[in-house]
Design a protein around this motif. Structure first.
Motif, PDB file in Angstrom:
ATOM      1  N   LEU A  22     -28.017  82.703 -76.686  1.00 22.31           N
ATOM      2  CA  LEU A  22     -28.829  81.517 -76.979  1.00 22.31           C
ATOM      3  C   LEU A  22     -28.316  80.290 -76.235  1.00 22.31           C
ATOM      4  CD1 LEU A  22     -29.500  81.850 -80.807  1.00 22.31           C
ATOM      5  CD2 LEU A  22     -31.181  81.894 -78.966  1.00 22.31           C
ATOM      6  N   ALA A  25     -29.308  80.603 -72.676  1.00 23.43           N
ATOM      7  CA  ALA A  25     -30.738  80.355 -72.494  1.00 23.43           C
ATOM      8  C   ALA A  25     -31.027  78.863 -72.476  1.00 23.43           C
ATOM      9  CB  ALA A  25     -31.530  81.027 -73.609  1.00 23.43           C
ATOM     10  N   ASN A  26     -30.285  78.095 -73.260  1.00 21.10           N
ATOM     11  CA  ASN A  26     -30.506  76.649 -73.270  1.00 21.10           C
ATOM     12  C   ASN A  26     -29.847  75.961 -72.089  1.00 21.10           C
ATOM     13  OD1 ASN A  26     -32.051  76.630 -75.594  1.00 21.10           O
ATOM     14  ND2 ASN A  26     -30.264  76.536 -76.921  1.00 21.10           N
ATOM     15  N   ALA A  29     -31.870  76.967 -68.648  1.00 20.65           N
ATOM     16  CA  ALA A  29     -33.319  76.997 -68.877  1.00 20.65           C
ATOM     17  C   ALA A  29     -34.051  77.006 -67.539  1.00 20.65           C
ATOM     18  CB  ALA A  29     -33.738  75.801 -69.701  1.00 20.65           C
ATOM     19  N   ASP A  41     -35.155  83.695 -72.973  1.00 19.02           N
ATOM     20  CA  ASP A  41     -34.155  83.496 -74.017  1.00 19.02           C
ATOM     21  C   ASP A  41     -33.974  84.746 -74.860  1.00 19.02           C
ATOM     22  OD1 ASP A  41     -36.710  83.213 -75.031  1.00 19.02           O
ATOM     23  OD2 ASP A  41     -36.152  81.643 -76.463  1.00 19.02           O
TER      24      ASP A  41
END
Length: 84
Positions: A22, A25-26, A29, A41
Motif C-alpha cells: 500500500l 502504491a501511494n 502512484a 495498488d
C-alpha cells in the motif's frame, strides 16, 4: 518443525507485506489512467503479501533448522567430552 509457528510468522509478514504494498502504491502512484494502471495498488498488495508470506515462512524454517543444528552439535560435543 513447528508448522504452526511457521504459518503464524508467514501471516505476520503477509500483513507487513500488504502494508508495504500500500505504501509503494501511494509513493509510486502512476500518472497514467489506462485500464492496466487502474488496479496497480491491488497488484502491489498481492505481490507484497505473497512475498511477505514466503519470506516469513522460509525465515522461520531456517531459524528452526539452525536451533536444531545447534542443539545437535551441543549434544555431540557433550557426548564427546563424556567419552574422554
Amino acid at each position: 518443525m513447528n508448522w504452526r509457528r511457521m504459518f503464524y510468522t508467514g501471516l505476520m509478514n503477509t500483513i507487513i507485506g500488504i502494508g508495504l504494498g500500500l505504501v509503494m502504491a501511494n509513493i509510486a502512484a502512476s500518472p497514467y489512467t489506462s485500464r492496466s494502471y487502474q488496479n496497480l495498488d491491488r497488484l502491489y498488495m498481492i505481490i507484497g503479501g505473497g512475498g511477505g508470506f514466503a519470506l516469513g515462512w522460509s525465515w522461520e524454517g531456517l531459524r528452526q533448522l539452525k536451533e536444531k543444528r545447534d542443539r545437535e552439535e551441543r549434544e555431540l560435543s557433550q557426548s564427546a567430552q563424556s567419552e574422554d
